[in-house]
Design a protein around this motif. Structure first.
Motif, mmCIF file in Angstrom:
data_model
loop_
_atom_site.group_PDB
_atom_site.id
_atom_site.type_symbol
_atom_site.label_atom_id
_atom_site.label_comp_id
_atom_site.label_asym_id
_atom_site.label_seq_id
_atom_site.Cartn_x
_atom_site.Cartn_y
_atom_site.Cartn_z
ATOM 1 N N ALA A 28 -3.013 5.260 9.851
ATOM 2 C CA ALA A 28 -2.949 4.380 8.681
ATOM 3 C C ALA A 28 -1.916 4.926 7.717
ATOM 4 C CB ALA A 28 -4.308 4.302 7.991
ATOM 5 N N GLN A 29 -1.472 4.042 6.853
ATOM 6 C CA GLN A 29 -0.539 4.461 5.813
ATOM 7 C C GLN A 29 -1.078 3.956 4.475
ATOM 8 O OE1 GLN A 29 3.719 2.976 5.204
ATOM 9 N NE2 GLN A 29 3.944 4.798 6.496
ATOM 10 N N PHE A 30 -0.969 4.824 3.463
ATOM 11 C CA PHE A 30 -1.427 4.484 2.124
ATOM 12 C C PHE A 30 -0.210 4.464 1.206
ATOM 13 C CE2 PHE A 30 -4.665 6.848 4.369
ATOM 14 C CZ PHE A 30 -5.791 6.054 4.209
ATOM 15 N N ARG A 31 -0.085 3.385 0.448
ATOM 16 C CA ARG A 31 1.045 3.265 -0.470
ATOM 17 C C ARG A 31 0.514 2.969 -1.867
ATOM 18 N NH1 ARG A 31 5.077 -0.612 3.053
ATOM 19 N NH2 ARG A 31 5.057 0.679 4.942
ATOM 20 N N LEU A 32 1.052 3.716 -2.825
ATOM 21 C CA LEU A 32 0.674 3.522 -4.220
ATOM 22 C C LEU A 32 1.587 2.459 -4.818
ATOM 23 C CD1 LEU A 32 -1.221 4.553 -6.416
ATOM 24 C CD2 LEU A 32 0.524 6.248 -6.997
ATOM 25 N N ASP A 33 0.984 1.371 -5.276
ATOM 26 C CA ASP A 33 1.737 0.256 -5.843
ATOM 27 C C ASP A 33 1.049 -0.180 -7.131
ATOM 28 O OD1 ASP A 33 3.520 -1.866 -6.152
ATOM 29 O OD2 ASP A 33 2.410 -3.181 -4.798
ATOM 30 N N GLU A 34 1.754 -0.056 -8.234
ATOM 31 C CA GLU A 34 1.201 -0.413 -9.547
ATOM 32 C C GLU A 34 -0.128 0.293 -9.802
ATOM 33 O OE1 GLU A 34 1.225 -4.602 -10.275
ATOM 34 O OE2 GLU A 34 3.248 -4.842 -9.483
ATOM 35 N N LYS A 35 -0.166 1.596 -9.514
ATOM 36 C CA LYS A 35 -1.322 2.471 -9.743
ATOM 37 C C LYS A 35 -2.520 2.157 -8.848
ATOM 38 C CE LYS A 35 -0.074 3.499 -14.495
ATOM 39 N NZ LYS A 35 -0.530 3.583 -15.879
ATOM 40 N N GLN A 36 -2.298 1.422 -7.767
ATOM 41 C CA GLN A 36 -3.375 1.122 -6.825
ATOM 42 C C GLN A 36 -2.923 1.441 -5.409
ATOM 43 O OE1 GLN A 36 -5.366 -2.585 -7.259
ATOM 44 N NE2 GLN A 36 -6.063 -2.048 -9.284
ATOM 45 N N TRP A 37 -3.835 2.016 -4.637
ATOM 46 C CA TRP A 37 -3.538 2.370 -3.253
ATOM 47 C C TRP A 37 -3.761 1.167 -2.352
ATOM 48 C CZ3 TRP A 37 -1.103 6.685 -2.052
ATOM 49 C CH2 TRP A 37 -1.162 7.749 -2.949
ATOM 50 N N LYS A 38 -2.767 0.888 -1.507
ATOM 51 C CA LYS A 38 -2.864 -0.179 -0.511
ATOM 52 C C LYS A 38 -2.904 0.461 0.867
ATOM 53 C CE LYS A 38 -0.383 -3.760 -3.050
ATOM 54 N NZ LYS A 38 0.749 -4.695 -2.994
ATOM 55 N N ILE A 39 -3.606 -0.182 1.799
ATOM 56 C CA ILE A 39 -3.736 0.343 3.158
ATOM 57 C C ILE A 39 -2.894 -0.500 4.111
ATOM 58 C CG2 ILE A 39 -5.331 0.917 5.022
ATOM 59 C CD1 ILE A 39 -7.593 0.894 2.942
ATOM 60 N N TYR A 40 -2.181 0.195 5.000
ATOM 61 C CA TYR A 40 -1.329 -0.461 5.997
ATOM 62 C C TYR A 40 -1.717 0.022 7.396
ATOM 63 C CZ TYR A 40 1.759 -1.900 2.209
ATOM 64 O OH TYR A 40 2.277 -2.478 1.077
ATOM 65 N N TRP A 41 -1.517 -0.845 8.393
ATOM 66 C CA TRP A 41 -1.733 -0.478 9.795
ATOM 67 C C TRP A 41 -0.410 -0.597 10.536
ATOM 68 C CZ3 TRP A 41 -1.043 -3.923 13.939
ATOM 69 C CH2 TRP A 41 -0.803 -5.249 13.594
ATOM 70 N N ARG A 42 -0.297 0.121 11.662
ATOM 71 C CA ARG A 42 0.953 0.137 12.433
ATOM 72 C C ARG A 42 0.785 -0.627 13.736
ATOM 73 N NH1 ARG A 42 4.295 5.211 14.870
ATOM 74 N NH2 ARG A 42 3.002 4.771 16.657
#
Length: 70
Positions: free
Chosen positions: A21-35
């Motif tokens: 999984a990948q976690f990205r911080l966007d506008e002070k919130q963590w989003k989860i991504y799958w590959r």
């Protein structure tokens, strides 16, 4: 930030690593991504972005939808 699984390879003494999984911080919130199989990352809109990284990590660990470990 990318979560990596590491384990012994099948029928081998080598160890392999695989991004889970990948976690990205966007506008002070963590989003989860799958590959996907083509190594492209995609946002999972089933899970709401959250300010608490630990909450997002638990979602991936529990994997109720079988996206990460299934």
């Amino acid at each position: 930030m990318t979560l990596i699984e590491e384990r012994k390879a099948f029928k081998s003494e080598k160890w392999v690593q695989r991004p889970i999984a990948q976690f990205r911080l966007d506008e002070k919130q963590w989003k989860i991504y799958w590959r996907d199989s083509k190594e492209k990352w995609h946002f999972i809109d089933d899970y709401e972005p959250n300010e608490d990284f630990e909450t997002q990590l638990k979602i991936v660990d529990q994997d109720e939808n079988g996206v990460f470990w299934g």
